[in-house]
Structures are given as C-alpha cells and as structure tokens.
Design a protein around this motif. Structure first.
Motif, PDB file in Angstrom:
ATOM      1  N   GLY A   1      37.645   1.436  69.553  1.00 35.81           N
ATOM      2  CA  GLY A   1      38.514   0.216  70.150  1.00 35.81           C
ATOM      3  C   GLY A   1      39.245  -0.721  68.894  1.00 35.81           C
ATOM      4  O   GLY A   1      40.549  -1.477  69.062  1.00 35.81           O
ATOM      5  N   ASP A   2      38.868  -0.482  67.815  1.00 38.48           N
ATOM      6  CA  ASP A   2      40.334  -1.040  66.626  1.00 38.48           C
ATOM      7  C   ASP A   2      41.540  -0.279  66.884  1.00 38.48           C
ATOM      8  O   ASP A   2      41.402   0.634  67.163  1.00 38.48           O
ATOM      9  N   SER A   3      42.111  -1.199  65.794  1.00 43.15           N
ATOM     10  CA  SER A   3      43.321  -0.538  65.851  1.00 43.15           C
ATOM     11  C   SER A   3      44.063   0.048  64.086  1.00 43.15           C
ATOM     12  O   SER A   3      43.212  -0.949  63.055  1.00 43.15           O
ATOM     13  N   LEU A   4      45.000   0.913  63.934  1.00 42.70           N
ATOM     14  CA  LEU A   4      45.515   0.900  62.450  1.00 42.70           C
ATOM     15  C   LEU A   4      47.104   1.378  62.659  1.00 42.70           C
ATOM     16  O   LEU A   4      47.317   1.818  63.790  1.00 42.70           O
ATOM     17  N   ARG A   5      47.708   1.312  61.569  1.00 38.99           N
ATOM     18  CA  ARG A   5      48.727   1.818  61.784  1.00 38.99           C
ATOM     19  C   ARG A   5      48.909   2.197  60.205  1.00 38.99           C
ATOM     20  O   ARG A   5      48.924   2.499  58.853  1.00 38.99           O
ATOM     21  N   LEU A   6      50.262   3.806  61.377  1.00 38.84           N
ATOM     22  CA  LEU A   6      49.818   4.940  60.167  1.00 38.84           C
ATOM     23  C   LEU A   6      51.835   4.920  59.062  1.00 38.84           C
ATOM     24  O   LEU A   6      52.467   4.174  60.198  1.00 38.84           O
ATOM     25  N   SER A   7      51.827   4.663  58.277  1.00 39.10           N
ATOM     26  CA  SER A   7      53.180   4.492  57.847  1.00 39.10           C
ATOM     27  C   SER A   7      53.727   6.849  56.412  1.00 39.10           C
ATOM     28  O   SER A   7      53.165   6.099  56.241  1.00 39.10           O
ATOM     29  N   CYS A   8      54.834   6.783  56.924  1.00 38.72           N
ATOM     30  CA  CYS A   8      54.976   7.140  56.007  1.00 38.72           C
ATOM     31  C   CYS A   8      56.345   7.397  55.860  1.00 38.72           C
ATOM     32  O   CYS A   8      57.578   6.666  56.850  1.00 38.72           O
ATOM     33  N   ALA A   9      56.509   7.168  53.989  1.00 39.05           N
ATOM     34  CA  ALA A   9      57.666   6.646  53.062  1.00 39.05           C
ATOM     35  C   ALA A   9      58.201   8.530  53.115  1.00 39.05           C
ATOM     36  O   ALA A   9      57.826   9.121  52.424  1.00 39.05           O
ATOM     37  N   ALA A  10      59.918   8.484  53.628  1.00 32.75           N
ATOM     38  CA  ALA A  10      60.089   9.818  53.333  1.00 32.75           C
ATOM     39  C   ALA A  10      61.869   9.736  51.714  1.00 32.75           C
ATOM     40  O   ALA A  10      61.938   8.115  52.167  1.00 32.75           O
ATOM     41  N   SER A  11      61.683  10.296  51.530  1.00 30.92           N
ATOM     42  CA  SER A  11      62.558  10.413  50.215  1.00 30.92           C
ATOM     43  C   SER A  11      63.204  11.428  49.255  1.00 30.92           C
ATOM     44  O   SER A  11      62.228  12.767  49.765  1.00 30.92           O
ATOM     45  N   GLU A  12      63.958  11.690  49.150  1.00 26.18           N
ATOM     46  CA  GLU A  12      65.029  13.199  48.600  1.00 26.18           C
ATOM     47  C   GLU A  12      65.373  13.933  50.413  1.00 26.18           C
ATOM     48  O   GLU A  12      65.712  15.268  50.368  1.00 26.18           O
ATOM     49  N   LEU A  13      65.486  13.072  51.222  1.00 25.43           N
ATOM     50  CA  LEU A  13      66.048  14.331  52.606  1.00 25.43           C
ATOM     51  C   LEU A  13      67.589  13.120  53.139  1.00 25.43           C
ATOM     52  O   LEU A  13      67.535  11.873  52.901  1.00 25.43           O
ATOM     53  N   THR A  14      67.935  13.846  54.343  1.00 25.18           N
ATOM     54  CA  THR A  14      68.637  12.918  54.945  1.00 25.18           C
ATOM     55  C   THR A  14      67.488  13.064  56.090  1.00 25.18           C
ATOM     56  O   THR A  14      67.801  13.316  56.777  1.00 25.18           O
ATOM     57  N   PHE A  15      67.499  11.786  55.890  1.00 23.17           N
ATOM     58  CA  PHE A  15      66.101  10.813  56.802  1.00 23.17           C
ATOM     59  C   PHE A  15      66.790  11.340  58.615  1.00 23.17           C
ATOM     60  O   PHE A  15      65.959  12.214  59.764  1.00 23.17           O
ATOM     61  N   SER A  16      67.671  10.713  59.074  1.00 21.41           N
ATOM     62  CA  SER A  16      68.673  11.153  59.901  1.00 21.41           C
ATOM     63  C   SER A  16      68.583  12.312  60.370  1.00 21.41           C
ATOM     64  O   SER A  16      69.165  12.403  61.811  1.00 21.41           O
ATOM     65  N   ASP A  17      68.513  13.188  60.153  1.00 21.90           N
ATOM     66  CA  ASP A  17      68.818  14.982  59.947  1.00 21.90           C
ATOM     67  C   ASP A  17      67.386  15.665  61.211  1.00 21.90           C
ATOM     68  O   ASP A  17      67.170  16.620  60.391  1.00 21.90           O
ATOM     69  N   TYR A  18      66.184  14.465  60.743  1.00 16.74           N
ATOM     70  CA  TYR A  18      64.844  15.271  61.033  1.00 16.74           C
ATOM     71  C   TYR A  18      64.155  14.747  61.930  1.00 16.74           C
ATOM     72  O   TYR A  18      64.583  13.694  61.724  1.00 16.74           O
ATOM     73  N   ALA A  19      64.098  14.985  62.641  1.00 16.85           N
ATOM     74  CA  ALA A  19      63.059  14.636  63.494  1.00 16.85           C
ATOM     75  C   ALA A  19      61.873  14.787  63.181  1.00 16.85           C
ATOM     76  O   ALA A  19      60.922  15.734  62.324  1.00 16.85           O
TER      77      ALA A  19
ATOM     78  N   ALA B   1      58.058  16.724  58.613  1.00 15.49           N
ATOM     79  CA  ALA B   1      59.535  16.420  59.195  1.00 15.49           C
ATOM     80  C   ALA B   1      60.030  17.919  59.612  1.00 15.49           C
ATOM     81  O   ALA B   1      59.850  19.137  58.816  1.00 15.49           O
ATOM     82  N   GLU B   2      61.197  17.947  60.721  1.00 17.53           N
ATOM     83  CA  GLU B   2      61.569  19.100  60.633  1.00 17.53           C
ATOM     84  C   GLU B   2      62.953  18.355  60.690  1.00 17.53           C
ATOM     85  O   GLU B   2      63.453  17.502  61.778  1.00 17.53           O
ATOM     86  N   GLN B   3      63.377  19.568  60.329  1.00 20.46           N
ATOM     87  CA  GLN B   3      65.300  19.387  60.699  1.00 20.46           C
ATOM     88  C   GLN B   3      65.971  19.896  61.633  1.00 20.46           C
ATOM     89  O   GLN B   3      66.444  20.809  61.784  1.00 20.46           O
ATOM     90  N   THR B   4      66.039  18.701  62.379  1.00 26.51           N
ATOM     91  CA  THR B   4      66.860  19.450  63.483  1.00 26.51           C
ATOM     92  C   THR B   4      67.651  17.917  64.463  1.00 26.51           C
ATOM     93  O   THR B   4      66.728  16.488  63.999  1.00 26.51           O
ATOM     94  N   ARG B   5      68.374  18.260  64.976  1.00 29.77           N
ATOM     95  CA  ARG B   5      68.749  16.778  65.739  1.00 29.77           C
ATOM     96  C   ARG B   5      68.595  16.877  67.639  1.00 29.77           C
ATOM     97  O   ARG B   5      69.690  16.277  68.038  1.00 29.77           O
ATOM     98  N   ARG B   6      67.359  17.873  68.567  1.00 33.24           N
ATOM     99  CA  ARG B   6      67.212  18.664  69.641  1.00 33.24           C
ATOM    100  C   ARG B   6      67.173  17.031  69.887  1.00 33.24           C
ATOM    101  O   ARG B   6      66.194  16.345  69.283  1.00 33.24           O
ATOM    102  N   TRP B   7      66.668  17.233  70.933  1.00 36.21           N
ATOM    103  CA  TRP B   7      66.232  16.044  71.931  1.00 36.21           C
ATOM    104  C   TRP B   7      64.580  17.006  71.989  1.00 36.21           C
ATOM    105  O   TRP B   7      64.751  18.223  72.076  1.00 36.21           O
ATOM    106  N   ILE B   8      63.384  15.850  71.430  1.00 37.78           N
ATOM    107  CA  ILE B   8      61.919  16.062  71.662  1.00 37.78           C
ATOM    108  C   ILE B   8      61.447  15.868  73.040  1.00 37.78           C
ATOM    109  O   ILE B   8      61.198  15.104  73.660  1.00 37.78           O
ATOM    110  N   ASP B   9      60.919  17.279  73.722  1.00 35.98           N
ATOM    111  CA  ASP B   9      60.281  17.040  74.969  1.00 35.98           C
ATOM    112  C   ASP B   9      59.111  18.070  75.178  1.00 35.98           C
ATOM    113  O   ASP B   9      58.947  18.005  76.126  1.00 35.98           O
ATOM    114  N   ALA B  10      58.579  18.006  73.734  1.00 35.67           N
ATOM    115  CA  ALA B  10      57.477  19.223  74.132  1.00 35.67           C
ATOM    116  C   ALA B  10      56.767  18.683  72.097  1.00 35.67           C
ATOM    117  O   ALA B  10      57.523  18.748  71.522  1.00 35.67           O
ATOM    118  N   PRO B  11      55.830  19.752  72.953  1.00 40.84           N
ATOM    119  CA  PRO B  11      55.405  19.303  71.182  1.00 40.84           C
ATOM    120  C   PRO B  11      55.726  20.056  69.900  1.00 40.84           C
ATOM    121  O   PRO B  11      56.499  21.724  70.207  1.00 40.84           O
TER     122      PRO B  11
END
Length: 126
Positions: free
Chosen positions: A14-32, A97-107
């Motif tokens: 019933g509790d909550s947690l917040r996971l975070s992931c920090a990326a470095s050394e990549l062009t982050f906006s190129d990745y899903a 991270a997956e290098q793609t700019r496709r629309w994500i509509d599946a796992p």
C-alpha cells in the motif's frame, strides 16, 4: 553510457516509492526509456515504457493505474512513481534505453534494449 537507477527500498503493501534513472553519455532524446523488473526465480519482465518525447507511454497490465512513467529530457532522467505497492511488485527494477523515436504502443523487448542500468531493489512486505 551509464544508466544509474535509484529509489528502491523496503516498504509495506500500500505504500509508495519513486524510482529514478539518470542517463549520461548518450543523446537522451534519441531513446525510448523503459523499466523492467526481475523477481527471484523469474525472468526479467517489462514494466513500463515512454517514448523519446514522452508523448507515448505503455504499461504492463499489472501496474496500470498504480505506476506512472515520466521523463525529463533536459535533465536526462526517467522516473517511475509507484503507488499502492503490492508484495508481487517485489523485484530488482532496471531502467533501460532503446535508440528509437517510434511511437510506443507495445511492451519494449528485452532483447531490443541498447543499454541497461544496474538495478535497484524494491521489496514490498505484506
């Protein structure tokens, strides 16, 4: 490339947690970005994904309505707030991270990910 996951811990059902992931050394906006988890004795499974600009999100059915994936391309981070946690959410959680700019509509496919973080343990007691 480095993906640094954090935010795991030991909580009660019933509790909550917040996971975070920090990326470095990549062009982050190129990745899903995605979150996966692996429970003891089980295969790694997909949890949630977000497209490169955050316009598309996809979740495994078991977390829909409880987990919300988000990203900040200015900070190179992807977050996973997790609410109403259940014992069956117990696992090591990995960002990837997956290098793609496709629309994500599946796992996202485990084999399709380009980079993985080191994992953070989430334990939910009943």
């Amino acid at each position: 490339v480095q993906l640094q996951a954090s935010g795991g811990g030991l909580v009660r059902a019933g509790d909550s947690l917040r996971l975070s992931c920090a990326a470095s050394e990549l062009t982050f906006s190129d990745y899903a970005m995605g979150w996966f988890r692996q429970a003891p004795g089980k295969e790694r499974e997909f949890v949630a994904a977000i497209s490169w600009r955050g316009g598309a999100r996809y979740y495994v059915d078991s977390v829909k309505g409880r987990f919300t994936i988000s990203r900040d391309n200015a900070k190179n981070t992807v977050d996973l707030p997790m609410n109403r946690l259940k014992p069956e959410d117990t696992a090591v959680y990995y960002c990837a991270a997956e290098q793609t700019r496709r629309w994500i509509d599946a796992p996202l496919r485990h084999s399709g990910m380009d980079y993985w973080g080191q994992g953070t343990q989430v334990t939910v007691s009943s």
